[in-house]
Design a protein around this motif. Structure first.
Motif, PDB file in Angstrom:
ATOM      1  N   UNK A  90       0.810  -1.227   0.000  1.00  0.00           N
ATOM      2  CA  UNK A  90       0.000   0.000   0.000  1.00  0.00           C
ATOM      3  C   UNK A  90       0.836   1.266   0.000  1.00  0.00           C
ATOM      4  N   UNK A  91       2.126   1.151   0.224  1.00  0.00           N
ATOM      5  CA  UNK A  91       2.981   2.337   0.313  1.00  0.00           C
ATOM      6  C   UNK A  91       3.300   2.902  -1.072  1.00  0.00           C
ATOM      7  N   UNK A  92       3.082   4.191  -1.228  1.00  0.00           N
ATOM      8  CA  UNK A  92       3.429   4.884  -2.466  1.00  0.00           C
ATOM      9  C   UNK A  92       4.819   5.485  -2.316  1.00  0.00           C
ATOM     10  N   UNK A  93       5.710   5.159  -3.226  1.00  0.00           N
ATOM     11  CA  UNK A  93       7.101   5.613  -3.095  1.00  0.00           C
ATOM     12  C   UNK A  93       7.507   6.611  -4.171  1.00  0.00           C
ATOM     13  N   UNK A 164      14.732  10.249   9.973  1.00  0.00           N
ATOM     14  CA  UNK A 164      13.336   9.933  10.294  1.00  0.00           C
ATOM     15  C   UNK A 164      12.692   9.156   9.152  1.00  0.00           C
ATOM     16  N   UNK A 165      11.815   8.244   9.546  1.00  0.00           N
ATOM     17  CA  UNK A 165      11.028   7.458   8.588  1.00  0.00           C
ATOM     18  C   UNK A 165       9.699   8.150   8.309  1.00  0.00           C
ATOM     19  N   UNK A 166       9.154   7.862   7.188  1.00  0.00           N
ATOM     20  CA  UNK A 166       7.851   8.384   6.779  1.00  0.00           C
ATOM     21  C   UNK A 166       6.768   8.069   7.822  1.00  0.00           C
ATOM     22  N   UNK A 167       5.855   9.019   8.003  1.00  0.00           N
ATOM     23  CA  UNK A 167       4.617   8.772   8.754  1.00  0.00           C
ATOM     24  C   UNK A 167       3.454   8.948   7.789  1.00  0.00           C
ATOM     25  N   UNK A 168       2.777   7.877   7.500  1.00  0.00           N
ATOM     26  CA  UNK A 168       1.651   7.920   6.553  1.00  0.00           C
ATOM     27  C   UNK A 168       0.682   6.792   6.926  1.00  0.00           C
ATOM     28  N   UNK A 169      -0.134   7.036   7.967  1.00  0.00           N
ATOM     29  CA  UNK A 169      -1.003   5.956   8.474  1.00  0.00           C
ATOM     30  C   UNK A 169      -1.932   5.370   7.421  1.00  0.00           C
ATOM     31  N   UNK A 171      -1.276   4.531   4.553  1.00  0.00           N
ATOM     32  CA  UNK A 171      -0.568   3.518   3.775  1.00  0.00           C
ATOM     33  C   UNK A 171       0.280   2.594   4.639  1.00  0.00           C
ATOM     34  N   UNK A 172       0.401   2.934   5.909  1.00  0.00           N
ATOM     35  CA  UNK A 172       1.247   2.142   6.814  1.00  0.00           C
ATOM     36  C   UNK A 172       0.364   1.687   7.978  1.00  0.00           C
ATOM     37  N   UNK A 173      -0.237   0.517   7.872  1.00  0.00           N
ATOM     38  CA  UNK A 173      -1.249   0.107   8.850  1.00  0.00           C
ATOM     39  C   UNK A 173      -0.720  -0.035  10.273  1.00  0.00           C
ATOM     40  N   UNK A 174       0.559  -0.209  10.430  1.00  0.00           N
ATOM     41  CA  UNK A 174       1.110  -0.292  11.781  1.00  0.00           C
ATOM     42  C   UNK A 174       1.083   1.021  12.522  1.00  0.00           C
ATOM     43  N   UNK A 175       0.823   2.112  11.805  1.00  0.00           N
ATOM     44  CA  UNK A 175       0.745   3.433  12.437  1.00  0.00           C
ATOM     45  C   UNK A 175      -0.696   3.814  12.773  1.00  0.00           C
ATOM     46  N   UNK A 176      -1.631   2.897  12.537  1.00  0.00           N
ATOM     47  CA  UNK A 176      -3.025   3.195  12.831  1.00  0.00           C
ATOM     48  C   UNK A 176      -3.457   2.500  14.117  1.00  0.00           C
ATOM     49  N   UNK A 234      12.901   3.771   4.649  1.00  0.00           N
ATOM     50  CA  UNK A 234      11.971   4.758   4.055  1.00  0.00           C
ATOM     51  C   UNK A 234      12.206   6.155   4.633  1.00  0.00           C
ATOM     52  N   UNK A 235      13.402   6.661   4.425  1.00  0.00           N
ATOM     53  CA  UNK A 235      13.844   7.924   5.037  1.00  0.00           C
ATOM     54  C   UNK A 235      13.211   9.121   4.331  1.00  0.00           C
ATOM     55  N   UNK A 236      12.688  10.051   5.138  1.00  0.00           N
ATOM     56  CA  UNK A 236      12.137  11.292   4.578  1.00  0.00           C
ATOM     57  C   UNK A 236      12.811  12.535   5.158  1.00  0.00           C
TER      58      UNK A 236
END
Length: 316
Positions: A90-93, A164-169, A171-176, A234-236
């Motif tokens: 689900x992650x858009x890169x 820092x890594x991307x925060x995008x809940x 697309x990143x279900x572990x952040x929800x 996934x460094x931003x």
């Protein structure tokens, strides 16, 4: 218990072609065209990366690609070993950018393709040692972090580098959800001399092809003499700072995870020994073969001097 022990490996590859089709556009537009070619005969991978042989590679047998793709710690996609492979599609890169700031002369937000334009990609076959007691051998493709550092020109007051890594809940279900395993964004850090060490690379691929999402696409750090969680994915954001930063696992459990986290078989984790390791692909369960863990993951000749005079038990 946040870190799970290794279970039986269930290798499979799930990253769909559509994901790599998006990345193909990114990579084709970013890295010199001569470095790119389509992967023949493998529809699951959109982009092959050409890279020269770099220094420091081990000649140990490489871990099967299927195992590296399916056995991951990437909590943004779940805390199970197979969660990243199951959920990372689900992650858009693309597009992707990296903000570089702090104590540098050239702060800016760089499109990934602009970061990669001047880079000469190298293959580095490194050992990876997880703090959980397992290991792999992975042929990364990337470029020295030192090259990027020299381009942004750190000020004299810069002593550390943070990531820092991307925060995008979405697309990143572990952040929800209400109960999060970690405080996002995931943060890591290195001393500036560690970051500039020739072993330290920013990786954009592995096994001759672009990074799969579950392995940290499109850009991740690789620091082979440290436990794997230091190699942030996934460094931003990258920043140069004067004071030693707090990292994610250090803030979560400082008595278990220190800032340095160098591989050290003489300093056990509070809940398990670090004297030996299980190489993924060499059996599991009671039949798993264990091998001695090497100081600095076997890279002592290259990096021991970074820590001359330091108490490595206190600075774990």
């Amino acid at each position: 218990m946040l870190i799970r022990q290794a279970d039986d490996i269930r290798p499979y590859e799930i990253t769909p072609k559509s994901l790599y089709l998006g990345r193909r556009e990114l990579m084709t537009g970013g890295i010199a065209a001569a470095a790119l070619a389509m992967a023949p005969g493998d529809p699951a991978w959109a982009t092959a990366l050409e890279a020269r042989k770099g220094p420091f590679s081990t000649d140990e047998p490489q871990t099967r690609r299927a195992d590296v793709l399916s056995y991951n710690n990437f909590y943004e996609f779940g805390s199970g070993k197979d969660d990243p492979a199951a959920n990372a599609a689900s992650l858009t890169t693309a597009p992707w950018s990296v903000e570089i700031g702090g104590l540098v002369a050239k702060p800016a937000t760089y499109a990934l393709e602009d970061l990669l334009k001047p880079a000469t990609l190298e293959e580095r076959i490194y050992r990876l040692r997880c703090v959980e007691g397992w290991s792999m051998v992975i042929p990364w493709i990337g470029f020295p972090l030192a090259d990027l550092i020299s381009r942004v020109e750190p000020l004299g007051s810069a002593k550390y580098v943070t990531f820092e890594t991307l925060v995008r809940p979405d697309e990143m279900p572990g952040q929800r959800g209400l109960f999060q395993p970690l405080d996002w964004p995931y943060r890591e850090g290195l001393r500036l001399d560690e970051a500039k060490h020739p072993l330290t690379i920013l990786a954009v691929g592995m096994y001759g092809e672009t990074l799969p999402n579950q392995n940290g696409a499109p850009l991740r750090l690789v620091v082979p003499w440290k436990y794997g969680f230091k190699s942030i994915k996934s460094i931003v954001r990258i920043a140069f700072v004067e004071a030693q930063p707090k990292t994610t696992w250090e803030e979560m459990a400082s008595h278990e995870y220190g800032f340095y986290s160098n591989v050290n078989p003489e300093v056990d984790h509070p809940r398990w020994s670090q004297a030996t390791e299980r190489r993924i692909g060499e059996g599991s369960g009671l039949l798993a073969k264990r091998r001695p863990t090497l100081m600095f993951n076997g890279y002592g000749d290259e990096v021991a001097g970074l820590y001359a005079g330091m108490d490595l038990r206190a600075n774990y």
